[in-house]
Design an enzyme around this catalytic site. Structure first.
Site, short mmCIF file in Angstrom:
data_model
loop_
_atom_site.label_atom_id
_atom_site.label_comp_id
_atom_site.label_asym_id
_atom_site.label_seq_id
_atom_site.Cartn_x
_atom_site.Cartn_y
_atom_site.Cartn_z
CB SER A 158 -1.02 0.08 0.98
OG SER A 158 -1.60 1.57 1.61
CE1 TYR B 40 -3.89 -1.98 5.40
CE2 TYR B 40 -3.30 0.38 5.13
CZ TYR B 40 -3.75 -0.58 4.17
OH TYR B 40 -3.86 -1.24 3.38
#
Length: 257
Positions: free
Chosen positions: A152, A165
């Site tokens: 990501s 995250y």
């Protein structure tokens, strides 16, 4: 000179896709199967996997639904056996499974931290452990072998309240780089793909109403990537000539800075 098409280079390959029950995983599995690959679908939701496998079969493709929890080693071991029993060794692995559970670090949500680390990082490692020897064996036989890790932009872009995250995705991108030093000399390609804002189920897992609203505002302001856009990039990456490794790809919606 005639060059093989993407489908030509993907045909007859044997793929494993994690997180295949929805989103980018399902889209990637559909596209690989449509290009002629045998695709093992790994995820936790059996009904979703069965429906996708049936859809792929109805379209003339080959797919195997394998209910798997990548945070559980015994489940991964059983999945690897099921894949090998059905399809034999694999030569293409897409580590796509992931969870995004943002909250302020001060909230101390150890349950969320543990789930993200176990899924996004340790889960990916379990899959590499289960199928890494398949990839090196395929490459040794002169075949194309790929490991694709879906990371990501949070690996390098800071989003407040997404610290853990982002840390798991930074670890996955770094793992990809490190694995290239081990797998590359053995002719196995390793690629990290980092999507920006993408329309998937990840947002539905957020239990913080403020953060859900913030993310919803981003989707309103920016036309997001579709899961199929990321799948298209995965398919392109693994269909290059075997001496070409697209090692680190960042894909954003055009309007995302």
């Amino acid at each position: 000179m005639n060059h093989p098409s993407t489908a030509d280079r993907t045909a007859d390959r044997t793929a494993v896709v994690t997180g295949a029950a929805s989103g980018m995983g399902a889209a990637t599995a559909r596209l690989l199967a449509a290009s002629g690959a045998r695709v093992a679908l790994l995820a936790r939701r059996t009904e979703r996997l069965d429906a996708l496998a049936a859809e792929i079969a109805a379209a003339g493709g080959q797919a195997l639904a394998v209910t798997t929890d990548i945070t559980d080693q015994a489940s991964v071991d059983a999945a690897a056996k099921a894949v090998h029993d059905a399809y034999g060794p694999v030569d293409l692995v897409v580590n796509n499974a992931g969870v995004m559970l943002p909250n302020p670090l001060a909230d101390g949500r150890i349950d969320e931290w543990t789930r993200m680390v176990d899924t996004n990082l340790t889960g990916a490692l379990r899959i590499v452990r289960a199928f890494g020897s398949d990839l090196t064996a395929a490459a040794a036989e002169g075949r194309t072998a790929d490991l694709v890790n879906v990371s990501s932009i949070a690996s390098h872009v800071v989003f407040p309240d997404y610290a853990v995250y982002g840390a798991t995705k930074a670890a996955l991108t770094q793992l990809s780089a490190a694995l290239r030093s081990e797998f590359g000399p053995r002719d196995v390609r390793v690629s990290a793909i980092e999507p920006g804002l993408t329309d998937t189920e990840l947002a539905e897992h957020i239990d913080n109403p403020v953060l859900r609203e913030q993310l919803g505002g981003m989707f309103t302001a920016i036309p997001a990537l579709a899961a199929e856009d990321v799948a298209d990039l995965v398919a392109y990456t693994v269909s290059r000539p075997r001496h070409v490794n697209l090692r680190h790809l960042v894909v954003l919606p055009t309007r995302q800075a």
